[in-house]
Design a protein around this motif. Structure first.
Motif, short mmCIF file in Angstrom:
data_model
loop_
_atom_site.label_atom_id
_atom_site.label_comp_id
_atom_site.label_asym_id
_atom_site.label_seq_id
_atom_site.Cartn_x
_atom_site.Cartn_y
_atom_site.Cartn_z
N ILE A 222 0.84 -1.19 0.00
CA ILE A 222 0.00 0.00 0.00
C ILE A 222 0.88 1.25 0.00
O ILE A 222 1.79 1.37 0.82
N VAL A 223 0.62 2.13 -0.95
CA VAL A 223 1.28 3.44 -0.92
C VAL A 223 0.35 4.35 -0.15
O VAL A 223 -0.79 4.60 -0.58
N GLU A 224 0.79 4.82 0.99
CA GLU A 224 -0.12 5.56 1.86
C GLU A 224 -0.24 7.02 1.44
O GLU A 224 0.53 7.88 1.86
N LEU A 225 -1.21 7.26 0.61
CA LEU A 225 -1.34 8.60 0.02
C LEU A 225 -1.81 9.64 1.02
O LEU A 225 -1.26 10.74 1.10
N LYS A 226 -2.84 9.29 1.78
CA LYS A 226 -3.39 10.27 2.72
C LYS A 226 -2.31 10.70 3.71
O LYS A 226 -2.20 11.87 4.08
N ASP A 227 -1.50 9.74 4.10
CA ASP A 227 -0.43 10.03 5.04
C ASP A 227 0.55 11.06 4.46
O ASP A 227 0.96 12.00 5.14
N SER A 228 0.88 10.91 3.19
CA SER A 228 1.78 11.89 2.54
C SER A 228 1.11 13.26 2.48
O SER A 228 1.77 14.29 2.67
N VAL A 229 -0.20 13.27 2.19
CA VAL A 229 -0.91 14.55 2.15
C VAL A 229 -0.86 15.20 3.53
O VAL A 229 -0.56 16.39 3.65
N ASP A 230 -1.12 14.41 4.55
CA ASP A 230 -1.11 14.97 5.92
C ASP A 230 0.23 15.63 6.22
O ASP A 230 0.28 16.70 6.81
N ARG A 231 1.30 14.98 5.81
CA ARG A 231 2.61 15.54 6.11
C ARG A 231 2.89 16.81 5.31
O ARG A 231 3.65 17.67 5.74
N ALA A 232 2.23 16.94 4.15
CA ALA A 232 2.42 18.16 3.35
C ALA A 232 1.60 19.32 3.89
O ALA A 232 1.97 20.48 3.76
N LEU A 233 0.45 18.98 4.51
CA LEU A 233 -0.53 20.03 4.79
C LEU A 233 -0.18 20.99 5.92
O LEU A 233 -0.79 22.04 6.02
N GLY A 234 0.79 20.67 6.73
CA GLY A 234 1.19 21.62 7.76
C GLY A 234 1.61 22.96 7.18
O GLY A 234 1.41 24.01 7.79
N ALA A 235 2.14 22.91 5.98
CA ALA A 235 2.71 24.13 5.40
C ALA A 235 1.98 24.56 4.14
O ALA A 235 2.58 25.08 3.21
N THR A 236 0.67 24.33 4.11
CA THR A 236 -0.10 24.72 2.92
C THR A 236 -1.35 25.48 3.34
O THR A 236 -2.44 24.91 3.42
N PRO A 237 -1.21 26.78 3.58
CA PRO A 237 -2.33 27.55 4.13
C PRO A 237 -3.57 27.63 3.24
O PRO A 237 -4.67 27.86 3.74
N SER A 238 -3.43 27.38 1.95
CA SER A 238 -4.59 27.54 1.06
C SER A 238 -5.60 26.40 1.19
O SER A 238 -6.76 26.55 0.82
N VAL A 239 -5.18 25.25 1.72
CA VAL A 239 -6.06 24.08 1.70
C VAL A 239 -7.13 24.13 2.78
O VAL A 239 -6.84 24.25 3.96
N GLU A 240 -8.41 24.03 2.33
CA GLU A 240 -9.53 24.05 3.28
C GLU A 240 -10.08 22.67 3.55
O GLU A 240 -10.53 22.37 4.65
N HIS A 241 -10.08 21.83 2.49
CA HIS A 241 -10.66 20.50 2.65
C HIS A 241 -9.83 19.44 1.95
O HIS A 241 -9.18 19.71 0.94
N VAL A 242 -9.91 18.24 2.53
CA VAL A 242 -9.29 17.08 1.90
C VAL A 242 -10.37 16.03 1.72
O VAL A 242 -11.08 15.69 2.67
N VAL A 243 -10.54 15.59 0.49
CA VAL A 243 -11.53 14.54 0.21
C VAL A 243 -10.77 13.23 0.06
O VAL A 243 -9.79 13.15 -0.68
N VAL A 244 -11.23 12.20 0.79
CA VAL A 244 -10.46 10.95 0.85
C VAL A 244 -11.28 9.77 0.32
O VAL A 244 -12.30 9.40 0.90
N LEU A 245 -10.80 9.19 -0.74
CA LEU A 245 -11.43 7.99 -1.29
C LEU A 245 -10.89 6.77 -0.54
O LEU A 245 -9.69 6.69 -0.27
N LYS A 246 -11.79 5.83 -0.23
CA LYS A 246 -11.32 4.61 0.42
C LYS A 246 -10.96 3.61 -0.68
O LYS A 246 -11.81 3.18 -1.43
N ARG A 247 -9.70 3.28 -0.78
CA ARG A 247 -9.28 2.33 -1.80
C ARG A 247 -8.64 1.09 -1.17
O ARG A 247 -9.00 -0.01 -1.46
N THR A 248 -7.67 1.33 -0.27
CA THR A 248 -6.91 0.20 0.27
C THR A 248 -7.35 -0.20 1.67
O THR A 248 -6.98 -1.26 2.15
N GLY A 249 -8.09 0.67 2.33
CA GLY A 249 -8.62 0.33 3.64
C GLY A 249 -7.63 0.43 4.79
O GLY A 249 -7.92 -0.01 5.90
N ASN A 250 -6.48 1.00 4.56
CA ASN A 250 -5.52 1.19 5.66
C ASN A 250 -6.01 2.32 6.58
O ASN A 250 -6.78 3.18 6.15
#
Ligand code: ATP
Ligand code: MG
Length: 669
Positions: A222-250
């Motif tokens: 499993i490539v943990e995509l949401k986890d990578s997004v989380d780590r990016a989002l600390g420094a991205t003030p423009s982002v208001e929402h994250v939409v998460v598709l369930k694919r791998t179930g991790n």
């Protein structure tokens, strides 16, 4: 079988070395002379099957471009409001189809409804674990409408930016088309990129929403995509929402108020969405280039012109028929995935095959298995993949039939002639034409390519320009080079799918593409025309080698190495040398069953000298376990150049696939 080298060999003549200061053309050392004509059978059924028709259309496209493009835009696109001006060209800024309005998603979906295509498969999806799903045009339309409604509910409006960081699943296409429907500008970030690359891209374009998944499957993991997004989002003030598709179930962390499940949003969203009409020049997407030569550039594409380029090339170059099952293996994170997985094929109503995972999962024959399972007819992939298949061995191919295939394509790098031959024989069974398509993120659509029913092909050449494309090859002083010599590749006419600017950096746009020769588009590649007027890309202009006063493109030296039976891949770079100006350093990876040795090293140096001439005999040859590549699979010569020179690796490496490759190359020195 290689063509015999003619004697007296031109490079064995007494040296009349050109003056290295004034001679700035690129010397060609290639001896390729094989020619393959399309079969009468293919020609008879081709969307464009006569040379006379190509010549006539091409002549019109360059002599009366506005008349030509007006007709194409009416033929290939469905307009809400007709355009009143074909082109407004204030170099380097172009506006196409002014006054017109349309909706890109409507062109890819709605217009196929109520026709025989309605219940045809739009997307056949195969996940890496083996799950298979089909979405008809009607079903895909419904999903896109729901997604558009959901994004609107999140507050996204025309002109806003949304980032898409997803695995290769149908929902990635749904998200792109939903953005297109709303006039929301998407930026797709390849699912293999790190948080650092996500952060840079989100901040560069100011994305308000990120659409991602819990994970994706790659080589059984499993490539943990949401986890990578989380780590990016600390420094991205423009982002208001994250939409998460369930694919791998991790397990993923969902931040209250910010993060929402795709399924919840879609379940609540109405299935009917009235698409608004957008102006022709409505920005459609921003896409960052592969980063082969430096920091990625945020290429901006707009609506009508881009879609026209994608649709028309899909029709003519891939010869799409109603019954085709078309598979482009590119990830949607690359331009090839945008134009030839989503926008091009869907706009012409084709059935697209989409595969999530790695080509060697569970075995190195996954692609061939997929082709047989789904009856794929048109297959489009990259030289890096073809070289990997060659390395893995023919037995993985020959256990499958591949009888459904009728056309093959290549894109991304110059294809080594021996890789072309392997593709032709092993995959195409000598029956399928190969379209070697040269183009770039910036060009939006294929620019130079054979037309499969018409153009005789030569292994390694992308052959002739597509409609409306006028390539010119010029030397350092902006003067045309003679046939057979290489120089810098320019495009001289504006075309509908051209980039409009670099996002937020019009100065870099002008500097990068339009300042080399004012008014001409500089592609950054070195190329030559041969005696038949065929175009050969010889490598990146920044990578051109300077060998004893000759400038030689990287592709020809590398192809000579790849033509040796022991070699899987090769990269040629120059190293500063006091005596010669530059010494030629080659990095080579070997096929599975081959062993590195001093004898093989000597044999390979001699092989290059024999194949293309003594001047190109590598000064130094290094065996490597792997070559540094971008995540789209392109060899990063700028890194090898630094390694060859013995210095540190500087410059942007956010797109480097695997840093370990660089570390081990440095350690081996
Ligand atoms: P960057 O611009 O960031 O360095 P990149 O040029 O690799 O990255 P892309 O737009 O993905 O980014 O790739 C376009 C380039 O790929 C072309 O300029 C060319 O060098 C190479 N290329 C693509 N297709 C072909 C082909 N068929 N033959 C030869 N070269 C090709
Ligand atoms: Mg580029």
């Amino acid at each position: 079988m290689r063509p015999a080298i003619r004697f007296p060999h031109p490079l064995l003549q007494p040296p009349t070395l050109p003056d290295p200061v004034t001679n700035q053309t690129i010397t060609s050392v290639s001896r390729e002379s094989r020619l393959f004509k399309p079969s009468a059978e293919f020609k008879a059924q081709a969307n464009l099957g006569s040379e006379a028709a190509y010549k006539k259309l091409y002549a019109e496209s360059v002599n009366s471009p506005e008349r030509f493009w007006e007709r194409q835009a009416k033929q290939f696109l469905t307009w809400r409001k007709p355009f009143t001006q074909v082109l407004q060209w204030k170099p380097p800024h172009a506006k196409w189809f002014g006054g017109g309005t349309l909706n890109v998603a409507e062109n890819c979906l709605d217009r196929h409804l109520g026709t025989a295509r309605e219940n045809k498969a739009a997307i056949i999806f195969e996940g890496e674990p083996g799950d298979i799903r089909t979405l008809t045009y009607k079903q895909l339309h419904r999903e896109v409408c729901k997604c558009a409604n959901a994004l609107e509910l999140l507050g996204l409006r025309k002109g806003d930016r949304a980032a898409i960081y997803m695995p290769m699943v149908p929902e990635a296409a749904v998200a792109m088309l939903a953005c297109a429907r709303l006039g929301v500008v998407h930026t797709v970030i390849f699912g293999g990129f790190s948080s650092e690359a996500i952060k840079d891209r989100i901040n560069d374009c100011g994305a308000r929403v990120v659409i991602t998944a819990d994970g994706g499957w790659r080589r059984g993991k499993i490539v943990e995509l949401k986890d990578s997004v989380d780590r990016a989002l600390g420094a991205t003030p423009s982002v208001e929402h994250v939409v998460v598709l369930k694919r791998t179930g991790n397990a993923v962390t969902m931040k209250e108020g910010r993060d929402l499940w795709w399924d919840d949003l879609m379940a609540a969203a109405p299935a009917v969405h009235k698409a608004r009409a957008h102006a022709s020049e409505q920005p459609l997407f921003i896409l960052y280039t592969s980063g082969s030569t430096g920091k990625p550039k945020g290429v901006l594409h707009t609506s009508a012109g881009y879609l026209l380029g994608a649709a028309m090339t899909t029709h003519y170059v891939f010869d799409i028929k109603e019954t085709d099952i078309y598979w482009c293996t590119a990830d949607i994170g690359w331009i090839t995935g945008h134009s030839y997985v989503v926008y091009g094929p869907l706009s012409v109503g084709a059935t697209v095959l989409m595969y999530e995972g790695a080509p060697n999962q569970p075995e190195p024959d996954r692609f061939w298995e997929i082709i047989d399972r789904h009856g794929v007819t048109v297959f489009y992939t990259a030289p890096t993949a073809i070289r990997a298949f060659m390395r893995w061995g023919d037995e993985f191919v020959t256990r499958h039939s591949l009888a459904s295939l009728r056309l093959l394509g290549s894109v991304g790098e110059p294809i080594n002639p021996e890789a072309w031959m392997w593709y032709h024989k092993m995959i195409g069974k000598k029956r399928c034409p190969i379209v070697d398509t040269w183009w770039q993120t910036e060009t939006g659509a294929i620019m130079v390519t054979p037309l499969p029913g018409i153009t005789p092909t030569k292994p390694g050449s992308c052959t002739r320009p597509f409609f409306g494309v006028v390539p010119k090859i010029l030397d350092e002083n902006g003067k045309p080079v003679s046939r057979g010599s290489g120089g810098k590749l320019f495009l001289t006419q504006p075309w509908p799918s051209m980039l409009r600017t670099l996002w937020g950096d019009d100065a870099r746009f002008k500097e990068q593409y339009w300042s080399e020769v004012p008014g001409l588009y500089f592609a950054g590649d070195g190329a030559r025309f041969d005696e038949d007027g065929y175009l050969w890309v010889v490598g990146r202009i920044d990578d051109v080698l300077n060998v004893s006063g000759h400038r030689i493109g990287t592709a020809e030296v590398e192809s000579a190495l790849v033509s040796h039976p022991s070699v899987a891949e090769a990269a040629a770079v120059g190293r500063p040398d006091e005596l010669k100006g530059q010494a030629l350093v080659c990095f080579v990876t070997l096929k599975g069953d081959q062993r590195a040795s001093d004898e093989l090293k000597e044999a390979l140096r001699a092989h290059v000298a024999r194949e293309i001439g003594a001047i190109a005999r590598p000064d130094s040859l290094r065996f490597a376990a792997a070559l540094p590549k971008t995540r789209s699979g392109k060899i990063m010569r700028r890194i090898l150049k630094e390694i060859a020179a013995g210095g540190d690796v500087k410059g942007d490496i956010t797109t480097l696939e695997d840093f370990n490759v660089v570390a081990s190359l440095q350690a081996e020195e």
